[in-house]
Design a protein around this motif. Structure first.
Motif, PDB file in Angstrom:
ATOM      1  N   ARG A   1       0.833  -1.201   0.000  1.00 55.89           N
ATOM      2  CA  ARG A   1       0.000   0.000   0.000  1.00 55.89           C
ATOM      3  C   ARG A   1       0.873   1.259   0.000  1.00 55.89           C
ATOM      4  O   ARG A   1       0.610   2.202  -0.750  1.00 55.89           O
TER       5      ARG A   1
ATOM      6  N   GLU B   1       0.806   4.002  -2.869  1.00 56.44           N
ATOM      7  CA  GLU B   1       0.406   5.393  -2.618  1.00 56.44           C
ATOM      8  C   GLU B   1       1.461   6.369  -3.120  1.00 56.44           C
ATOM      9  O   GLU B   1       1.134   7.433  -3.641  1.00 56.44           O
TER      10      GLU B   1
ATOM     11  N   VAL C   1       1.108   6.490  -6.887  1.00 57.09           N
ATOM     12  CA  VAL C   1      -0.114   7.229  -7.230  1.00 57.09           C
ATOM     13  C   VAL C   1       0.118   8.730  -7.019  1.00 57.09           C
ATOM     14  O   VAL C   1      -0.266   9.556  -7.852  1.00 57.09           O
ATOM     15  N   TYR C   2       0.787   9.059  -5.912  1.00 58.04           N
ATOM     16  CA  TYR C   2       1.060  10.473  -5.641  1.00 58.04           C
ATOM     17  C   TYR C   2       1.882  11.108  -6.767  1.00 58.04           C
ATOM     18  O   TYR C   2       1.590  12.218  -7.213  1.00 58.04           O
TER      19      TYR C   2
ATOM     20  N   HIS D   1      -0.320  11.794  -9.499  1.00 61.26           N
ATOM     21  CA  HIS D   1      -1.220  12.899  -9.161  1.00 61.26           C
ATOM     22  C   HIS D   1      -0.516  14.253  -9.279  1.00 61.26           C
ATOM     23  O   HIS D   1      -1.148  15.258  -9.587  1.00 61.26           O
ATOM     24  N   GLU D   2       0.795  14.260  -9.047  1.00 64.08           N
ATOM     25  CA  GLU D   2       1.534  15.515  -9.237  1.00 64.08           C
ATOM     26  C   GLU D   2       1.379  16.015 -10.668  1.00 64.08           C
ATOM     27  O   GLU D   2       1.504  17.204 -10.931  1.00 64.08           O
ATOM     28  N   HIS D   3       1.185  15.076 -11.584  1.00 65.17           N
ATOM     29  CA  HIS D   3       1.007  15.467 -12.981  1.00 65.17           C
ATOM     30  C   HIS D   3      -0.456  15.434 -13.405  1.00 65.17           C
ATOM     31  O   HIS D   3      -0.762  15.442 -14.604  1.00 65.17           O
ATOM     32  N   GLY D   4      -1.337  15.397 -12.417  1.00 63.44           N
ATOM     33  CA  GLY D   4      -2.764  15.497 -12.712  1.00 63.44           C
ATOM     34  C   GLY D   4      -3.347  14.259 -13.366  1.00 63.44           C
ATOM     35  O   GLY D   4      -4.455  14.296 -13.873  1.00 63.44           O
ATOM     36  N   LEU D   5      -2.587  13.160 -13.353  1.00 63.37           N
ATOM     37  CA  LEU D   5      -3.085  11.943 -14.004  1.00 63.37           C
ATOM     38  C   LEU D   5      -4.110  11.250 -13.122  1.00 63.37           C
ATOM     39  O   LEU D   5      -3.985  11.246 -11.907  1.00 63.37           O
ATOM     40  N   TRP D   6      -5.113  10.670 -13.748  1.00 69.50           N
ATOM     41  CA  TRP D   6      -6.217  10.047 -13.037  1.00 69.50           C
ATOM     42  C   TRP D   6      -5.771   8.635 -12.626  1.00 69.50           C
ATOM     43  O   TRP D   6      -6.117   7.662 -13.276  1.00 69.50           O
ATOM     44  N   ALA D   7      -5.000   8.550 -11.538  1.00 68.58           N
ATOM     45  CA  ALA D   7      -4.476   7.263 -11.074  1.00 68.58           C
ATOM     46  C   ALA D   7      -5.189   6.846  -9.802  1.00 68.58           C
ATOM     47  O   ALA D   7      -5.276   7.621  -8.852  1.00 68.58           O
ATOM     48  N   THR D   8      -5.702   5.639  -9.782  1.00 69.40           N
ATOM     49  CA  THR D   8      -6.320   5.112  -8.561  1.00 69.40           C
ATOM     50  C   THR D   8      -5.684   3.769  -8.233  1.00 69.40           C
ATOM     51  O   THR D   8      -5.021   3.164  -9.060  1.00 69.40           O
ATOM     52  N   MET D   9      -5.865   3.314  -7.010  1.00 70.69           N
ATOM     53  CA  MET D   9      -5.378   1.993  -6.617  1.00 70.69           C
ATOM     54  C   MET D   9      -6.490   1.241  -5.925  1.00 70.69           C
ATOM     55  O   MET D   9      -7.458   1.827  -5.448  1.00 70.69           O
TER      56      MET D   9
ATOM     57  N   PRO E   1      -7.167  -2.668  -3.550  1.00 71.65           N
ATOM     58  CA  PRO E   1      -6.513  -3.853  -2.957  1.00 71.65           C
ATOM     59  C   PRO E   1      -6.552  -5.004  -3.948  1.00 71.65           C
ATOM     60  O   PRO E   1      -7.550  -5.176  -4.658  1.00 71.65           O
TER      61      PRO E   1
ATOM     62  N   ARG F   1      -9.910  19.255 -10.187  1.00 71.80           N
ATOM     63  CA  ARG F   1      -9.360  18.211 -11.045  1.00 71.80           C
ATOM     64  C   ARG F   1      -7.874  17.937 -10.764  1.00 71.80           C
ATOM     65  O   ARG F   1      -7.325  16.922 -11.205  1.00 71.80           O
TER      66      ARG F   1
ATOM     67  N   PRO G   1      -6.968  14.286  -7.977  1.00 73.48           N
ATOM     68  CA  PRO G   1      -7.750  13.099  -8.359  1.00 73.48           C
ATOM     69  C   PRO G   1      -7.876  12.140  -7.175  1.00 73.48           C
ATOM     70  O   PRO G   1      -6.998  12.129  -6.300  1.00 73.48           O
ATOM     71  N   PRO G   2      -8.965  11.356  -7.140  1.00 69.99           N
ATOM     72  CA  PRO G   2      -9.096  10.374  -6.072  1.00 69.99           C
ATOM     73  C   PRO G   2      -8.015   9.302  -6.215  1.00 69.99           C
ATOM     74  O   PRO G   2      -7.583   8.993  -7.320  1.00 69.99           O
ATOM     75  N   ALA G   3      -7.576   8.737  -5.082  1.00 65.49           N
ATOM     76  CA  ALA G   3      -6.576   7.670  -5.116  1.00 65.49           C
ATOM     77  C   ALA G   3      -7.240   6.303  -4.971  1.00 65.49           C
ATOM     78  O   ALA G   3      -6.741   5.304  -5.467  1.00 65.49           O
ATOM     79  N   TYR G   4      -8.360   6.296  -4.260  1.00 63.41           N
ATOM     80  CA  TYR G   4      -9.109   5.051  -4.078  1.00 63.41           C
ATOM     81  C   TYR G   4     -10.500   5.263  -4.664  1.00 63.41           C
ATOM     82  O   TYR G   4     -11.229   6.156  -4.221  1.00 63.41           O
TER      83      TYR G   4
ATOM     84  N   TYR H   1      -5.384   9.084   2.650  1.00 63.87           N
ATOM     85  CA  TYR H   1      -4.506   9.533   1.558  1.00 63.87           C
ATOM     86  C   TYR H   1      -4.584  11.049   1.392  1.00 63.87           C
ATOM     87  O   TYR H   1      -3.575  11.734   1.262  1.00 63.87           O
TER      88      TYR H   1
ATOM     89  N   LEU I   1       0.389  18.368  -2.590  1.00 65.27           N
ATOM     90  CA  LEU I   1      -0.080  18.615  -3.962  1.00 65.27           C
ATOM     91  C   LEU I   1      -0.299  20.110  -4.202  1.00 65.27           C
ATOM     92  O   LEU I   1       0.060  20.637  -5.251  1.00 65.27           O
TER      93      LEU I   1
ATOM     94  N   HIS J   1       3.099  21.617  -4.609  1.00 67.15           N
ATOM     95  CA  HIS J   1       3.692  21.230  -5.896  1.00 67.15           C
ATOM     96  C   HIS J   1       3.116  22.082  -7.031  1.00 67.15           C
ATOM     97  O   HIS J   1       3.854  22.635  -7.842  1.00 67.15           O
ATOM     98  N   HIS J   2       1.794  22.181  -7.084  1.00 72.98           N
ATOM     99  CA  HIS J   2       1.155  22.918  -8.185  1.00 72.98           C
ATOM    100  C   HIS J   2       1.452  24.419  -8.086  1.00 72.98           C
ATOM    101  O   HIS J   2       1.714  25.078  -9.088  1.00 72.98           O
TER     102      HIS J   2
ATOM    103  N   LEU K   1      -5.860  20.990 -17.632  1.00 69.17           N
ATOM    104  CA  LEU K   1      -6.900  20.273 -16.886  1.00 69.17           C
ATOM    105  C   LEU K   1      -7.942  21.239 -16.322  1.00 69.17           C
ATOM    106  O   LEU K   1      -9.143  20.971 -16.365  1.00 69.17           O
TER     107      LEU K   1
END
Lengths: 40, 164
Positions: free
Chosen positions: A17, A21, A24-25, A28-36, A38, B45, B48-51, B63, B71, B74-75, B108
């Motif tokens: 995990r 994370e 994923v972070y 997310h810094e690049h705004g990409l739609w990443a999820t995880m 289990p 936007r 984004p959600p992580a889960y 998270y 974040l 960073h932005h 975005l």
């Protein structure tokens, strides 16, 4: 990698995990739609 | 005509962009930098959600606690770099990475406002929103140029298969 282009999503990382994370972070810094989720 | 963004021998990057493009990047970055927040609809936007699953709300809350401040920083930092260097002819690699991040974020945010979808046709030139759609296209082209020039520095295994 091209799965994300053809299917709209792709698995790019798997692991603990904490590791997931962090990956994923970084996406997310690049705004990409990443999820995880289990793994079963 | 030489490339708008080119890697120099000294490892820095030469930037050739129209003054109007530079002005737009600077203005948008300055305006957006102070407003970035997960609670702000305009910049939502960028968080984004992580889960995704309905049963993962606890993990998602943890998270968010962990990363949202980072974040925002960073932005904000990326927007500040663009605001400060928008007129520069030469950027360091670190500055160009900030540009790539900021331009992606601007795209975005604008895309959210325009409610763009993947296979959307270009609007009629008479459409009052046409200039903003053109700006959205421009940001995408800039992002592509930056990714291409930065990716050329990656080892081969780091490049996505079938990349353009």
């Amino acid at each position: 990698m091209l799965d994300v282009h053809h299917k709209g999503r792709a698995v790019v990382s798997s692991g603990t995990r904490e590791r997931a994370e962090l990956d994923v972070y970084r996406l997310h810094e690049h705004g990409l739609w990443a999820t995880m989720e289990p793994s079963t | 005509v030489s490339a708008p963004i080119r890697r120099r021998r000294d490892g820095r990057y030469a930037i050739k962009l129209d003054p109007s493009v530079r002005a737009v990047l600077a203005t948008m970055s300055e305006q957006l930098a102070p407003t970035i927040s997960p609670g702000e609809p305009m910049t939502r936007r960028l968080f984004p959600p992580a889960y995704a699953g309905d049963d993962m709300q606890g993990a998602e809350a943890e998270y968010r606690n962990l990363v949202d401040n980072a974040l925002v920083s960073h932005h904000r930092q990326a927007f500040n770099v663009v605001a400060d260097t928008a007129q520069a002819d030469i950027l360091t690699e670190s500055e160009l990475n900030a540009w790539m991040s900021a331009v992606g974020s601007l795209r975005l945010v604008l895309g959210t406002r325009l409610d763009v979808s993947e296979d959307m046709a270009a609007p009629d030139p008479e459409d009052p929103m046409a200039p903003e759609h053109a700006l959205y296209e421009l940001l995408g082209q800039l992002q592509y140029l930056m990714i291409e020039v930065l990716a050329s520095q990656l080892p081969d295994e780091g490049r996505p298969e079938g990349a353009l």
